[in-house]
Structures are given as C-alpha cells and as structure tokens.
Design a protein around this motif. Structure first.
Motif, PDB file in Angstrom:
ATOM      1  N   LEU A  16      17.903  49.676  17.303  1.00 41.99           N
ATOM      2  CA  LEU A  16      17.861  48.494  16.454  1.00 41.99           C
ATOM      3  C   LEU A  16      17.430  48.892  15.049  1.00 41.99           C
ATOM      4  CD1 LEU A  16      16.166  45.646  18.522  1.00 41.99           C
ATOM      5  CD2 LEU A  16      18.547  45.739  17.786  1.00 41.99           C
ATOM      6  N   VAL A  17      18.201  48.467  14.052  1.00 41.26           N
ATOM      7  CA  VAL A  17      17.803  48.694  12.660  1.00 41.26           C
ATOM      8  C   VAL A  17      17.354  47.406  11.983  1.00 41.26           C
ATOM      9  CG1 VAL A  17      19.172  50.780  12.326  1.00 41.26           C
ATOM     10  CG2 VAL A  17      20.225  48.540  11.932  1.00 41.26           C
ATOM     11  N   ARG A  18      17.630  46.278  12.609  1.00 43.92           N
ATOM     12  CA  ARG A  18      17.152  44.981  12.136  1.00 43.92           C
ATOM     13  C   ARG A  18      16.929  44.070  13.348  1.00 43.92           C
ATOM     14  NH1 ARG A  18      18.591  44.077   6.542  1.00 43.92           N
ATOM     15  NH2 ARG A  18      17.771  45.975   5.582  1.00 43.92           N
ATOM     16  N   GLY A  19      15.939  43.214  13.238  1.00 45.22           N
ATOM     17  CA  GLY A  19      15.777  42.153  14.208  1.00 45.22           C
ATOM     18  C   GLY A  19      15.135  42.578  15.508  1.00 45.22           C
ATOM     19  N   ILE A  20      15.487  41.865  16.573  1.00 46.78           N
ATOM     20  CA  ILE A  20      14.884  42.056  17.885  1.00 46.78           C
ATOM     21  C   ILE A  20      15.967  42.222  18.948  1.00 46.78           C
ATOM     22  CG2 ILE A  20      12.828  40.708  17.269  1.00 46.78           C
ATOM     23  CD1 ILE A  20      14.078  38.361  18.844  1.00 46.78           C
ATOM     24  N   GLU A  21      15.566  42.726  20.089  1.00 51.50           N
ATOM     25  CA  GLU A  21      16.476  42.787  21.229  1.00 51.50           C
ATOM     26  C   GLU A  21      16.726  41.365  21.728  1.00 51.50           C
ATOM     27  OE1 GLU A  21      18.200  45.007  22.602  1.00 51.50           O
ATOM     28  OE2 GLU A  21      17.382  46.950  21.952  1.00 51.50           O
ATOM     29  N   PRO A  22      17.977  40.909  21.754  1.00 56.51           N
ATOM     30  CA  PRO A  22      18.235  39.523  22.163  1.00 56.51           C
ATOM     31  C   PRO A  22      18.106  39.294  23.663  1.00 56.51           C
ATOM     32  CG  PRO A  22      20.287  40.635  21.674  1.00 56.51           C
ATOM     33  CD  PRO A  22      19.190  41.586  21.288  1.00 56.51           C
ATOM     34  N   GLY A  23      18.268  40.360  24.434  1.00 57.90           N
ATOM     35  CA  GLY A  23      18.151  40.220  25.880  1.00 57.90           C
ATOM     36  C   GLY A  23      19.336  39.551  26.538  1.00 57.90           C
ATOM     37  N   VAL A  24      20.431  39.394  25.802  1.00 57.37           N
ATOM     38  CA  VAL A  24      21.644  38.779  26.337  1.00 57.37           C
ATOM     39  C   VAL A  24      22.852  39.551  25.827  1.00 57.37           C
ATOM     40  CG1 VAL A  24      20.607  36.477  26.456  1.00 57.37           C
ATOM     41  CG2 VAL A  24      21.891  37.158  24.407  1.00 57.37           C
ATOM     42  N   ALA A  25      23.970  39.384  26.519  1.00 52.86           N
ATOM     43  CA  ALA A  25      25.257  39.888  26.044  1.00 52.86           C
ATOM     44  C   ALA A  25      26.146  38.701  25.723  1.00 52.86           C
ATOM     45  CB  ALA A  25      25.920  40.763  27.104  1.00 52.86           C
ATOM     46  N   HIS A  26      26.693  38.696  24.520  1.00 52.37           N
ATOM     47  CA  HIS A  26      27.610  37.640  24.098  1.00 52.37           C
ATOM     48  C   HIS A  26      29.035  38.087  24.394  1.00 52.37           C
ATOM     49  CE1 HIS A  26      29.811  35.825  20.370  1.00 52.37           C
ATOM     50  NE2 HIS A  26      30.113  35.153  21.469  1.00 52.37           N
ATOM     51  N   HIS A  27      29.774  37.270  25.153  1.00 51.02           N
ATOM     52  CA  HIS A  27      31.155  37.595  25.516  1.00 51.02           C
ATOM     53  C   HIS A  27      32.124  36.682  24.770  1.00 51.02           C
ATOM     54  CE1 HIS A  27      30.729  40.388  29.027  1.00 51.02           C
ATOM     55  NE2 HIS A  27      29.478  39.970  28.886  1.00 51.02           N
ATOM     56  N   GLU A  28      33.216  37.273  24.312  1.00 51.32           N
ATOM     57  CA  GLU A  28      34.305  36.519  23.710  1.00 51.32           C
ATOM     58  C   GLU A  28      35.507  36.557  24.636  1.00 51.32           C
ATOM     59  OE1 GLU A  28      35.290  37.909  19.812  1.00 51.32           O
ATOM     60  OE2 GLU A  28      33.265  37.609  19.036  1.00 51.32           O
ATOM     61  N   ASP A  29      36.360  35.552  24.522  1.00 47.20           N
ATOM     62  CA  ASP A  29      37.585  35.485  25.308  1.00 47.20           C
ATOM     63  C   ASP A  29      38.660  36.286  24.588  1.00 47.20           C
ATOM     64  OD1 ASP A  29      39.663  34.890  26.975  1.00 47.20           O
ATOM     65  OD2 ASP A  29      39.859  32.794  26.368  1.00 47.20           O
ATOM     66  N   LEU A  30      38.809  37.549  24.964  1.00 49.91           N
ATOM     67  CA  LEU A  30      39.808  38.401  24.330  1.00 49.91           C
ATOM     68  C   LEU A  30      40.213  39.501  25.308  1.00 49.91           C
ATOM     69  CD1 LEU A  30      38.109  40.817  21.772  1.00 49.91           C
ATOM     70  CD2 LEU A  30      36.822  39.510  23.401  1.00 49.91           C
ATOM     71  N   THR A  31      41.374  40.059  25.069  1.00 48.15           N
ATOM     72  CA  THR A  31      41.875  41.158  25.895  1.00 48.15           C
ATOM     73  C   THR A  31      41.743  42.457  25.120  1.00 48.15           C
ATOM     74  OG1 THR A  31      43.446  39.723  27.041  1.00 48.15           O
ATOM     75  CG2 THR A  31      43.873  42.095  27.112  1.00 48.15           C
ATOM     76  N   LEU A  32      41.045  43.429  25.717  1.00 47.23           N
ATOM     77  CA  LEU A  32      40.818  44.724  25.081  1.00 47.23           C
ATOM     78  C   LEU A  32      41.456  45.822  25.918  1.00 47.23           C
ATOM     79  CD1 LEU A  32      37.022  44.300  24.219  1.00 47.23           C
ATOM     80  CD2 LEU A  32      38.950  44.057  22.662  1.00 47.23           C
ATOM     81  N   ILE A  33      42.165  46.707  25.257  1.00 41.97           N
ATOM     82  CA  ILE A  33      42.767  47.865  25.932  1.00 41.97           C
ATOM     83  C   ILE A  33      41.739  48.981  25.932  1.00 41.97           C
ATOM     84  CG2 ILE A  33      44.675  49.517  25.911  1.00 41.97           C
ATOM     85  CD1 ILE A  33      46.209  47.366  24.213  1.00 41.97           C
ATOM     86  N   LEU A  34      41.325  49.435  27.114  1.00 41.01           N
ATOM     87  CA  LEU A  34      40.234  50.390  27.195  1.00 41.01           C
ATOM     88  C   LEU A  34      40.708  51.801  26.858  1.00 41.01           C
ATOM     89  CD1 LEU A  34      38.504  49.182  30.490  1.00 41.01           C
ATOM     90  CD2 LEU A  34      37.896  48.619  28.124  1.00 41.01           C
ATOM     91  N   PRO A  35      39.879  52.571  26.169  1.00 44.98           N
ATOM     92  CA  PRO A  35      40.204  53.973  25.884  1.00 44.98           C
ATOM     93  C   PRO A  35      39.879  54.847  27.103  1.00 44.98           C
ATOM     94  CG  PRO A  35      38.062  53.465  25.004  1.00 44.98           C
ATOM     95  CD  PRO A  35      38.574  52.174  25.588  1.00 44.98           C
TER      96      PRO A  35
END
Length: 296
Positions: free
Chosen positions: A257-276
């Motif tokens: 972390l370079v700013r702020g705090i650990e949020p303790g959550v993961a934010h998910h978006e509805d999108l399709t990602l092609i994995l490397p």
C-alpha cells in the motif's frame, strides 16, 4: 473502488476535467511534470544499471538485453524491478506527484504493482506492439493504471507511446496468436475498421508523464533517432482490485500500500477477461513474446 466513490473526494491534481477525460479517453498527459532535480538522480541510477550490464552476455529475469548488446556497447530493452535496484525510483513510486494522480483516478486506497524502465536504444530500439496492459495482469476490476515517465525528451522519431482514446471502455482483445501461443500483442488487422484512426502519439520534454487505463489500447514505434529513449513505467491498482494471476515481476514492494488502508474486500466488475499464461514459475520477455507475432 467504484467510480462514484472515487469522485466523492475532490481531486488533488487532475481536476474535474481530468477525471472526465479519464473516463472518456482512458489516458491523461502532463507535459514536463517531473522537475530536473528529481529526474537527474533517476538518470544517474539508470546509468549505473546500464554500466553493470556490460558483464552480461545474455538476458536475465531483470535485465533484458537488446540485439547487438556487447560489453563495449551495451544495449538494453528493459531494466525490471527498478524500485529494488535503485531506492531513488522507489521514492518516486511511493511518495510523489504520480501517486497523487493515481489517487485522483483510482481512489484513496492504492497498491503498488511494479516499476521498470523500458529503453529504446538509439538506431532501432525495439517497438512495443499494440496491446492492453490488463491482458498481462487481469484483476477483479479495471481499476489499474500505468504511468510512463519520460526520463529524456521524447520526439516523434524516438518511438513515443501512442494511445487510442475510448478503448478503456473495452472490450479486451486477445493477445494470443491463432495457434494459441501467447504473443502479448494484438494483431492490428483484427481490430475493428477505423479504430486506430484517432490514435494520438504523445511527445514531450524530459519529465513529461502520461497515465493510462489498463484497457487503453497503446503502442510505441521503434526508436529511429541517434539517442536512447528511456521511460520509467509504474503500475498501481486500487487496493480492492485483486489480481487473478501471478506477477511476472515481483519486487520486494509488490502489493504494498502506498496510500490509504487495506479495504478488506475485493471489488468485482461484470466483464470478460482473457487470462494470460501462468507466469508463477518465471517470465521471459515481452519483446521475445511479441517477436513471435512477426514469425507466424
């Protein structure tokens, strides 16, 4: 972090127009942002890394040699994990105006991902083909950004970065060849007709900075000038943007972390990602991967 939450805090650097451009265009440009007294120590540290490469006869995980490299005339394509190699680079990555900009566009909780220098050597230094950064490190959401800091003046003939506005809004294009081989690049002929017509090439004096969204399509041509074109690349992510894959470059500061705090959550978006590919056992070279595209 959701965009409405980012915008709930007044911007420090980019202004409301900058935030609007970030959403609409997917990149921002800051000519001459970094002053000479900050640039000079960065250049001196890079010179020491280049000098140390004289003993190398082949690339390592951290030092990627360009064709024609010799002890007498070193040629580098990339110096990775530069935040570990030179503390002055880490100082810029953890506490500087670029962190303020990242906070303006990603929100107050920021995580450092990586820093490296791409060096386009004089007389044909390697191009970087069309690509989207998030294809290399997909996250649970698209709240990532990558900075390009011009350590020297960048002119048209030096192979400046070129962006396609609006591509930050998707989709993600495949970075695999037709045979299923990862090439880390997009076949320009496969892109929608006219997409590249609005591409913008960014030049500027030493110290100029660009920042682009993880899905913004971009490219840089070979360096056709008689001087090198070193550029510092720094990547940040919102702290609630969690990577799906292992990092090919993992310095001692990766994920810090370079700013702020650990949020303790993961934010998910509805999108399709092609994995490397899975790079947990190591990584070779972006440039070697992209050369496969030329040979297929």
């Amino acid at each position: 972090m959701r965009w409405a939450d980012v915008c709930a805090v007044p911007p420090k650097i980019v202004g409301e127009q900058g935030r609007s451009d970030w959403v609409d265009r997917g990149y921002l440009v800051f000519p001459g942002l970094i002053p000479a007294d900050v640039l000079d120590p960065l250049r001196h540290a890079l010179d020491a890394i280049i000098e140390s490469s004289r003993t190398l006869t082949e690339s390592t995980h951290l030092i990627d040699l360009d064709d024609g490299h010799t002890a007498e005339a070193p040629r580098l394509r990339r110096a990775a994990n530069i935040d570990d190699a030179a503390p002055v680079y880490w100082d810029l990555c953890r506490s500087s105006v670029i962190v303020d900009i990242a906070e303006d566009i990603l929100g107050p909780n920021l995580r450092f991902r990586e820093a490296y220098v791409n060096l386009k050597w004089a007389g044909g230094g390697a191009e970087v083909k069309w690509h989207q950064d998030l294809a290399f490190y997909p996250h649970t959401n698209t709240s990532t950004c990558q900075f390009v800091v011009m350590l020297d003046e960048v002119t048209e003939e030096k192979g400046p970065v070129t962006f396609v506005p609006g591509t930050n809004n998707g989709p993600m294009y495949t970075h695999y060849a037709d045979d299923g081989t990862w090439v880390g690049a997009i076949d320009a002929d496969s892109l929608p007709d006219g997409l590249l017509d609005d591409a913008e090439t960014v030049t500027g004096p030493a110290g100029s900075v660009t920042v682009h969204h993880g899905l913004t399509l971009h490219y840089s041509a070979p360096n056709r000038s008689d001087t090198s074109r070193p550029a510092l690349i720094v990547t940040f992510a919102a702290a609630d943007s969690i990577p799906y894959t292992a990092s090919p470059y993992r310095s001692s500061h990766h994920g810090e972390l370079v700013r702020g705090i650990e949020p303790g959550v993961a934010h998910h978006e509805d999108l399709t990602l092609i994995l490397p590919p899975d790079w947990s056992q190591g990584y070779t070279s972006l440039f070697d991967h992209q050369q496969h595209q030329e040979n297929t």
